[in-house]
Design a protein around this motif. Structure first.
Motif, mmCIF file in Angstrom:
data_model
loop_
_atom_site.group_PDB
_atom_site.id
_atom_site.type_symbol
_atom_site.label_atom_id
_atom_site.label_comp_id
_atom_site.label_asym_id
_atom_site.label_seq_id
_atom_site.Cartn_x
_atom_site.Cartn_y
_atom_site.Cartn_z
ATOM 1 N N ARG A 243 -3.121 -4.465 8.268
ATOM 2 C CA ARG A 243 -1.743 -4.058 7.974
ATOM 3 C C ARG A 243 -1.764 -3.050 6.830
ATOM 4 O O ARG A 243 -2.093 -3.384 5.690
ATOM 5 C CB ARG A 243 -0.901 -5.285 7.638
ATOM 6 N N PHE A 244 -1.386 -1.828 7.156
ATOM 7 C CA PHE A 244 -1.459 -0.731 6.197
ATOM 8 C C PHE A 244 -0.567 -0.973 4.977
ATOM 9 O O PHE A 244 -1.019 -0.908 3.836
ATOM 10 C CB PHE A 244 -1.056 0.580 6.896
ATOM 11 N N LYS A 245 0.707 -1.250 5.238
ATOM 12 C CA LYS A 245 1.697 -1.242 4.149
ATOM 13 C C LYS A 245 1.410 -2.313 3.088
ATOM 14 O O LYS A 245 1.342 -1.992 1.894
ATOM 15 C CB LYS A 245 3.098 -1.395 4.747
ATOM 16 N N PRO A 246 1.261 -3.582 3.488
ATOM 17 C CA PRO A 246 1.022 -4.576 2.427
ATOM 18 C C PRO A 246 -0.273 -4.314 1.661
ATOM 19 O O PRO A 246 -0.327 -4.512 0.447
ATOM 20 C CB PRO A 246 0.957 -5.920 3.165
ATOM 21 N N PHE A 247 -1.307 -3.824 2.355
ATOM 22 C CA PHE A 247 -2.562 -3.557 1.651
ATOM 23 C C PHE A 247 -2.368 -2.427 0.638
ATOM 24 O O PHE A 247 -2.755 -2.542 -0.527
ATOM 25 C CB PHE A 247 -3.679 -3.190 2.633
ATOM 26 N N VAL A 248 -1.766 -1.327 1.100
ATOM 27 C CA VAL A 248 -1.649 -0.152 0.220
ATOM 28 C C VAL A 248 -0.637 -0.422 -0.895
ATOM 29 O O VAL A 248 -0.859 -0.046 -2.050
ATOM 30 C CB VAL A 248 -1.287 1.100 1.052
ATOM 31 N N GLU A 249 0.453 -1.120 -0.568
ATOM 32 C CA GLU A 249 1.472 -1.382 -1.597
ATOM 33 C C GLU A 249 1.028 -2.421 -2.612
ATOM 34 O O GLU A 249 1.300 -2.295 -3.804
ATOM 35 C CB GLU A 249 2.770 -1.850 -0.935
ATOM 36 N N ASP A 250 0.358 -3.457 -2.139
ATOM 37 C CA ASP A 250 0.116 -4.611 -3.013
ATOM 38 C C ASP A 250 -1.286 -4.662 -3.608
ATOM 39 O O ASP A 250 -1.509 -5.354 -4.597
ATOM 40 C CB ASP A 250 0.361 -5.921 -2.247
ATOM 41 N N HIS A 251 -2.268 -3.983 -2.985
ATOM 42 C CA HIS A 251 -3.651 -4.166 -3.448
ATOM 43 C C HIS A 251 -4.364 -2.877 -3.837
ATOM 44 O O HIS A 251 -5.279 -2.911 -4.652
ATOM 45 C CB HIS A 251 -4.479 -4.870 -2.359
ATOM 46 N N LEU A 252 -3.966 -1.748 -3.225
ATOM 47 C CA LEU A 252 -4.793 -0.555 -3.391
ATOM 48 C C LEU A 252 -4.804 -0.023 -4.824
ATOM 49 O O LEU A 252 -5.859 0.366 -5.342
ATOM 50 C CB LEU A 252 -4.351 0.545 -2.405
ATOM 51 N N ALA A 253 -3.640 -0.025 -5.485
ATOM 52 C CA ALA A 253 -3.584 0.539 -6.838
ATOM 53 C C ALA A 253 -4.555 -0.208 -7.750
ATOM 54 O O ALA A 253 -5.286 0.408 -8.537
ATOM 55 C CB ALA A 253 -2.162 0.459 -7.385
ATOM 56 N N GLN A 254 -4.597 -1.506 -7.642
ATOM 57 C CA GLN A 254 -5.494 -2.305 -8.479
ATOM 58 C C GLN A 254 -6.957 -2.036 -8.114
ATOM 59 O O GLN A 254 -7.815 -1.880 -8.978
ATOM 60 C CB GLN A 254 -5.157 -3.783 -8.286
ATOM 61 N N LEU A 255 -7.212 -1.967 -6.801
ATOM 62 C CA LEU A 255 -8.576 -1.717 -6.324
ATOM 63 C C LEU A 255 -9.088 -0.352 -6.787
ATOM 64 O O LEU A 255 -10.271 -0.189 -7.088
ATOM 65 C CB LEU A 255 -8.532 -1.794 -4.799
ATOM 66 N N ALA A 256 -8.185 0.635 -6.854
ATOM 67 C CA ALA A 256 -8.594 2.001 -7.202
ATOM 68 C C ALA A 256 -8.532 2.255 -8.706
ATOM 69 O O ALA A 256 -8.947 3.323 -9.164
ATOM 70 C CB ALA A 256 -7.709 3.007 -6.462
ATOM 71 N N ALA A 257 -8.025 1.291 -9.479
ATOM 72 C CA ALA A 257 -7.855 1.500 -10.927
ATOM 73 C C ALA A 257 -9.196 1.861 -11.563
ATOM 74 O O ALA A 257 -10.220 1.253 -11.275
ATOM 75 C CB ALA A 257 -7.285 0.237 -11.575
ATOM 76 N N GLY A 258 -9.184 2.884 -12.423
ATOM 77 C CA GLY A 258 -10.404 3.277 -13.133
ATOM 78 C C GLY A 258 -11.311 4.175 -12.320
ATOM 79 O O GLY A 258 -12.374 4.575 -12.802
#
Lengths: 235, 235
Positions: free
Chosen positions: A151-166
Motif C-alpha cells: 500500500r503506497f499511501k500509508p507507507f509513504v505517509e506514515d513511514h518513509l520520512a522516518q526511514l529516509a531521515a538523515g
C-alpha cells in the motif's frame, strides 16, 4: 557463479561442507571441477574464503573450507522500487543483490498492474533464490533485506520520512528536474518508479516525505537498466 | 514500447503509414489504442514526432504522422564488447541501443566460447530486431552501427589504435587499476570483456592500442549490468 555460497545446512563439520543439487551440477557442468581444486566460497550472511574439493561424485561433493575474509562493503542505500513485472522482478533482484544494495523495499504504485502482486516470484524463497544468484555473481555473501509494501499511501505517509531521515532522499523520475547527483557521500534513499513512471500524486507524496526528483536524461530506460545506471552514478 | 518506430516500407504517403504484425499487436494489446489516439512515433534513422491513429482493425492500423523532432543525442562512444552468450547478447543489444551507443563492435576473446559465434542472434536482421526494441524503449530513432570482429589479434593490432585515436581509451577490467573516471568530456573508446574477463595477453594488446584498464570495484557484474554501470558513470 563466481562464488560458491554455502548454507548452514551444508556444514557437516565446522570446516567441512557437503553439497548436492544446483551447486553440485554447476561444479560438474560449468566449473568442470575435480577433487583437489580450490574454489572461492562464502557462507550465507557470514565470511568468505577458499574451499578445497575433497571429493566429487554424481550425487555429492565434499569440501574443506577456510572462511577468513570479510564480504565486500554494501552501498549506503535504501532502494524503493515500484514492483516490476514478474520476469523483470527476478532480474532486478539479482542486479540489486550483485550491486551491493543492503535494503530493498518493493512498493505499490498506480502503474503497477494488480496481477504483478500475484506472482509466485514474490514468495520469500523465490526472492531469496534470485538474491543468492546475484551474490554468487558479484562475490558477496550477505543477503539484502527485502520488504514488501503493498500500500503506497500509508507507507509513504506514515513511514518513509522516518526511514529516509538523515539520508539524501531522491526519486528517479524523467522530466524537468535536476540531473541525478554523482559520487555522493553518505547514505541515500532512492525511489525508482514503475514502467511508465510514478504518477504526479505519487511524486508529490514522495517529495513530502523528503525525496527530491532527479533525472537521468531524456531516454526512458528499463527498470533494470535504470537501477544499475542510477547506482553507478550515485556511488 | 515508448515510441512507435516506422520503417520506410510502412509509408503509403509522405505523411501516412500502414502497420501490421508486432506493432499492430502491441497497439491493440498494450496501448489498447483507438482511432483518434495520438502516439509518439519516429522514422527509423529519421525524425521523430506524433502520429494520429486514423483507423485500427485486427489486420491493420493507419496513422497520419508529423515528423519534426530530432532524435536524442548519442553518447560520444565506441563500445567494444567481447561477444556475450546468446541470451545475454540480445539483452545487451537492447541496452546498448537504449542508452544511446552509436557504434558497437562485437569482438572475439579467449574466454568467448566458440559456440557463441554460431548463434542465429548474430544474423543482421536478428541484431536489428533487438536494436529496434532498445530504440522503442528509450525513444530514439537512430540505429547504432554494429560490426563483428571474429579475430581479436588482427583487429586490435591493425585497426584499434587508429579507431581509438583522439578518444579516451579505456578497458573495463577488475583488478588493481584506477577507478573508472566520471563525467568525462569528449569521445571515449571503451572495451568490456567477456564473463571471466579478458586474459592478461588481451589486456596487454588493448593497452598497446592505447586503451587503459579501469575498474568498477571488487564486485563482478554481469556484462549487461557492467555496460549500463560504466556508461552511467562515464557520461
Amino acid at each position: 557463479m563466481n562464488l560458491l555460497l554455502l548454507e548452514d545446512g551444508d556444514f557437516v563439520a565446522a570446516d567441512r561442507v557437503r553439497l548436492s543439487g544446483r551447486r553440485l551440477k554447476h561444479l560438474h557442468e560449468v566449473h568442470r571441477a575435480e577433487a583437489g581444486d580450490s574454489l572461492r566460497v562464502g557462507r550465507v550472511n557470514g565470511l568468505m574464503g577458499r574451499g578445497q574439493l575433497l571429493s566429487l561424485s554424481a550425487d555429492t561433493a565434499e569440501l574443506q573450507v577456510e572462511l577468513d575474509q570479510a564480504p565486500p562493503a554494501k552501498l549506503p542505500l535504501t532502494l524503493l522500487l515500484a514492483l516490476p513485472r514478474p520476469k523483470m522482478l527476478r532480474r532486478v533482484l539479482q542486479t540489486v543483490s550483485a550491486m551491493g544494495v543492503p535494503r530493498l523495499i518493493l512498493l505499490n504504485s498506480y502503474r503497477v498492474e494488480k496481477s504483478f502482486w500475484q506472482t509466485p516470484f514474490l514468495a520469500p524463497e523465490a526472492i531469496r533464490e534470485q538474491l543468492i544468484l546475484g551474490l554468487e555473481q558479484a562475490r558477496d555473501s550477505v543477503l539484502p533485506e527485502v520488504t514488501i509494501e503493498k500500500r503506497f499511501k500509508p507507507f509513504v505517509e506514515d513511514h518513509l520520512a522516518q526511514l529516509a531521515a538523515g539520508s539524501l532522499g531522491l526519486v528517479g523520475h524523467p522530466g524537468d528536474y535536476p540531473a541525478c547527483p554523482r559520487a555522493v557521500e553518505g547514505p541515500v534513499t532512492l525511489a525508482i518508479g514503475p514502467e511508465g513512471g510514478w504518477i504526479p500524486y505519487e511524486v508529490e507524496k514522495l517529495q513530502q516525505a523528503g525525496l527530491q526528483p532527479v533525472q537521468l536524461g531524456e531516454r526512458i530506460l528499463r527498470v533494470e537498466t535504470a537501477v544499475s545506471a542510477l547506482l553507478a552514478r550515485l556511488f
